[in-house]
Design a protein around this motif. Structure first.
Motif, PDB file in Angstrom:
ATOM      1  N   GLN A   1      73.666 -22.067  43.292  1.00  0.00           N
ATOM      2  CA  GLN A   1      74.924 -21.330  43.296  1.00  0.00           C
ATOM      3  C   GLN A   1      75.953 -22.001  44.196  1.00  0.00           C
ATOM      4  O   GLN A   1      75.607 -22.631  45.176  1.00  0.00           O
TER       5      GLN A   1
ATOM      6  N   ARG B   1      71.511 -13.252  44.936  1.00  0.00           N
ATOM      7  CA  ARG B   1      71.019 -13.214  43.554  1.00  0.00           C
ATOM      8  C   ARG B   1      72.132 -12.676  42.665  1.00  0.00           C
ATOM      9  O   ARG B   1      72.695 -11.618  42.926  1.00  0.00           O
ATOM     10  N   MET B   2      72.428 -13.408  41.620  1.00  0.00           N
ATOM     11  CA  MET B   2      73.563 -13.091  40.765  1.00  0.00           C
ATOM     12  C   MET B   2      73.151 -12.528  39.406  1.00  0.00           C
ATOM     13  O   MET B   2      73.988 -12.033  38.676  1.00  0.00           O
ATOM     14  N   HIS B   3      71.869 -12.594  39.075  1.00  0.00           N
ATOM     15  CA  HIS B   3      71.426 -12.187  37.749  1.00  0.00           C
ATOM     16  C   HIS B   3      70.146 -11.365  37.840  1.00  0.00           C
ATOM     17  O   HIS B   3      69.426 -11.409  38.827  1.00  0.00           O
TER      18      HIS B   3
ATOM     19  N   SER C   1      70.080  -8.447  41.021  1.00  0.00           N
ATOM     20  CA  SER C   1      71.458  -8.921  41.162  1.00  0.00           C
ATOM     21  C   SER C   1      72.154  -8.186  42.299  1.00  0.00           C
ATOM     22  O   SER C   1      72.052  -6.973  42.427  1.00  0.00           O
TER      23      SER C   1
END
Length: 91
Positions: A24, A45-47, A51
């Motif tokens: 990222q 954490r993006m997903h 998330s």
């Protein structure tokens, strides 16, 4: 960032989001440093189901976890690294 023993929590090297880099881009990927040494990593954490949470890891000893905020992740890396330095878990 809470005041603690770490000198910096800086963007992780090479995390520019280009050239197929799966890591990222800052401000979501950080290297935790003590003096000149990189001692851990903190990433948002993006997903997925986690998330919005923050993953942390301490390079020495392999401690890791997931917490709600970046500040909590900084504290956890500091705690894990300090325990490793003082050999708190050695038998």
């Amino acid at each position: 960032m809470p005041s603690g023993s770490f000198s910096t929590v800086a963007p992780a090297p090479g995390c520019n989001g280009q050239d197929g880099d799966r890591r990222q881009s800052p401000p979501y990927d950080f290297a935790a440093r003590f003096q000149q040494d990189s001692v851990g990593r903190i990433m948002k954490r993006m997903h997925g189901s986690e998330s919005g949470t923050w993953f942390w890891t301490c390079h020495e000893g392999g401690a890791r976890g997931t917490v709600a905020t970046k500040e909590e992740a900084v504290v956890e890396v500091e705690r894990a690294y300090t325990r490793r330095i003082v050999k708190a878990d050695w038998r």
